[in-house]
Design a protein around this motif. Structure first.
Motif, mmCIF file in Angstrom:
data_model
loop_
_atom_site.group_PDB
_atom_site.id
_atom_site.type_symbol
_atom_site.label_atom_id
_atom_site.label_comp_id
_atom_site.label_asym_id
_atom_site.label_seq_id
_atom_site.Cartn_x
_atom_site.Cartn_y
_atom_site.Cartn_z
ATOM 1 N N ASP A 50 118.282 68.063 2.891
ATOM 2 C CA ASP A 50 118.744 67.160 1.847
ATOM 3 C C ASP A 50 117.764 65.993 1.776
ATOM 4 O O ASP A 50 117.329 65.288 2.543
ATOM 5 C CB ASP A 50 119.730 66.528 2.623
ATOM 6 C CG ASP A 50 120.881 65.357 1.926
ATOM 7 O OD1 ASP A 50 120.293 65.049 0.928
ATOM 8 O OD2 ASP A 50 121.637 64.980 2.743
ATOM 9 N N THR A 54 121.571 62.129 3.645
ATOM 10 C CA THR A 54 122.776 61.269 3.444
ATOM 11 C C THR A 54 123.604 61.924 4.672
ATOM 12 O O THR A 54 124.357 63.233 4.480
ATOM 13 C CB THR A 54 123.546 61.549 2.030
ATOM 14 O OG1 THR A 54 122.618 61.114 1.165
ATOM 15 C CG2 THR A 54 124.934 60.652 2.005
ATOM 16 N N THR A 61 125.647 67.628 -1.443
ATOM 17 C CA THR A 61 125.574 67.142 -2.870
ATOM 18 C C THR A 61 124.175 67.836 -3.648
ATOM 19 O O THR A 61 123.600 68.923 -3.196
ATOM 20 C CB THR A 61 124.951 65.550 -2.856
ATOM 21 O OG1 THR A 61 123.622 65.461 -2.456
ATOM 22 C CG2 THR A 61 125.872 64.876 -1.912
ATOM 23 N N ARG A 62 123.730 67.409 -4.905
ATOM 24 C CA ARG A 62 122.707 68.002 -5.685
ATOM 25 C C ARG A 62 121.468 68.017 -4.836
ATOM 26 O O ARG A 62 120.307 68.239 -5.432
ATOM 27 C CB ARG A 62 122.748 67.548 -7.115
ATOM 28 C CG ARG A 62 122.208 66.062 -7.207
ATOM 29 C CD ARG A 62 122.511 65.538 -8.835
ATOM 30 N NE ARG A 62 122.014 64.188 -8.688
ATOM 31 C CZ ARG A 62 121.040 63.820 -9.264
ATOM 32 N NH1 ARG A 62 120.413 64.687 -9.877
ATOM 33 N NH2 ARG A 62 121.031 62.527 -9.419
ATOM 34 N N ARG A 92 129.515 69.768 -3.518
ATOM 35 C CA ARG A 92 130.390 69.248 -4.794
ATOM 36 C C ARG A 92 129.341 69.546 -5.906
ATOM 37 O O ARG A 92 130.076 69.699 -7.070
ATOM 38 C CB ARG A 92 130.013 67.731 -4.473
ATOM 39 C CG ARG A 92 130.929 67.253 -3.351
ATOM 40 C CD ARG A 92 130.786 65.776 -3.263
ATOM 41 N NE ARG A 92 131.741 65.185 -2.286
ATOM 42 C CZ ARG A 92 131.654 64.083 -1.585
ATOM 43 N NH1 ARG A 92 130.726 63.301 -2.008
ATOM 44 N NH2 ARG A 92 132.692 63.825 -0.597
ATOM 45 N N GLU A 93 128.072 69.746 -5.593
ATOM 46 C CA GLU A 93 127.263 69.969 -6.873
ATOM 47 C C GLU A 93 126.144 70.918 -6.453
ATOM 48 O O GLU A 93 125.631 70.466 -5.264
ATOM 49 C CB GLU A 93 126.632 68.631 -7.379
ATOM 50 C CG GLU A 93 126.487 68.452 -8.786
ATOM 51 C CD GLU A 93 126.094 67.190 -9.305
ATOM 52 O OE1 GLU A 93 125.379 67.262 -10.233
ATOM 53 O OE2 GLU A 93 126.207 66.041 -8.633
#
Length: 178
Positions: A50, A54, A61-62, A92-93
């Motif tokens: 990541d 986060t 996430t992306r 999510r993405e």
């Protein structure tokens, strides 16, 4: 953490051009089994990254990435190494897709295992900017059909493959100038 015997020596490094890892697996009595078409069932190494570290979200996430590396398993006789990007379940993405050939990997079979060397270039890591973000979320798993799973911390009883809040944080420390 779960008291299991470690069968892999995992080492990593980074610079502005990307991240690299070496994995030495020892103690195998059975041949290495890898197939490019069945990476989740193959002997190999997976990493989750990541680039924003986060840890307060439970869905990728992306900026979250999942890569798999196998010492063999591609080509006409399954002797070529494999490096590929995988999707993260429930994300999510998704991160930007990696172009074929961008991931670098070298596999060497040994008498009781293998050495795997792999590199993920910065261009394959959405949001990788060590000058702006000096921490990354990180998790790894070495999977082996004979020896089991070796993870960096918690095991598969936790949703390690899809929840970045479980991953550890690596601080990208620059060497001191002389």
């Amino acid at each position: 953490m779960d008291g299991r015997k470690q069968f892999a020596d995992v080492r990593g490094g980074w610079n502005e051009r990307g991240v690299s890892f070496s994995v030495l697996v020892t103690g195998k009595r059975q041949p290495v089994w890898c197939r490019e078409s069945r990476v989740d069932e193959s002997d190999g190494f997976q990493i989750w990254l990541d680039t924003r570290a986060t840890h307060n979200v439970h869905r990728a996430t992306r900026f979250c990435h999942r890569f798999v590396f196998l010492p063999i398993g591609a080509g006409p006789s399954y002797r070529d190494p494999v490096g590929d990007q995988m999707l993260i379940n429930r994300a999510r993405e998704n991160a930007n897709p990696v172009r074929p050939g961008d991931l670098r990997v070298r596999g060497t079979l040994t008498k009781d295992g293998y050495l795997l060397e792999c590199c993920v270039p910065a261009t394959s890591l959405t949001g990788f900017d060590p000058h702006e973000y000096d921490k990354i979320g990180f998790f790894y798993a070495v999977m082996d059909r004979e020896l089991g799973w070796q993870t960096q911390s918690v095991s598969t009883q936790f949703p390690i493959d899809e929840d970045p809040s479980i991953w550890t944080t690596l601080e990208l420390v620059r060497p001191a100038k002389k």
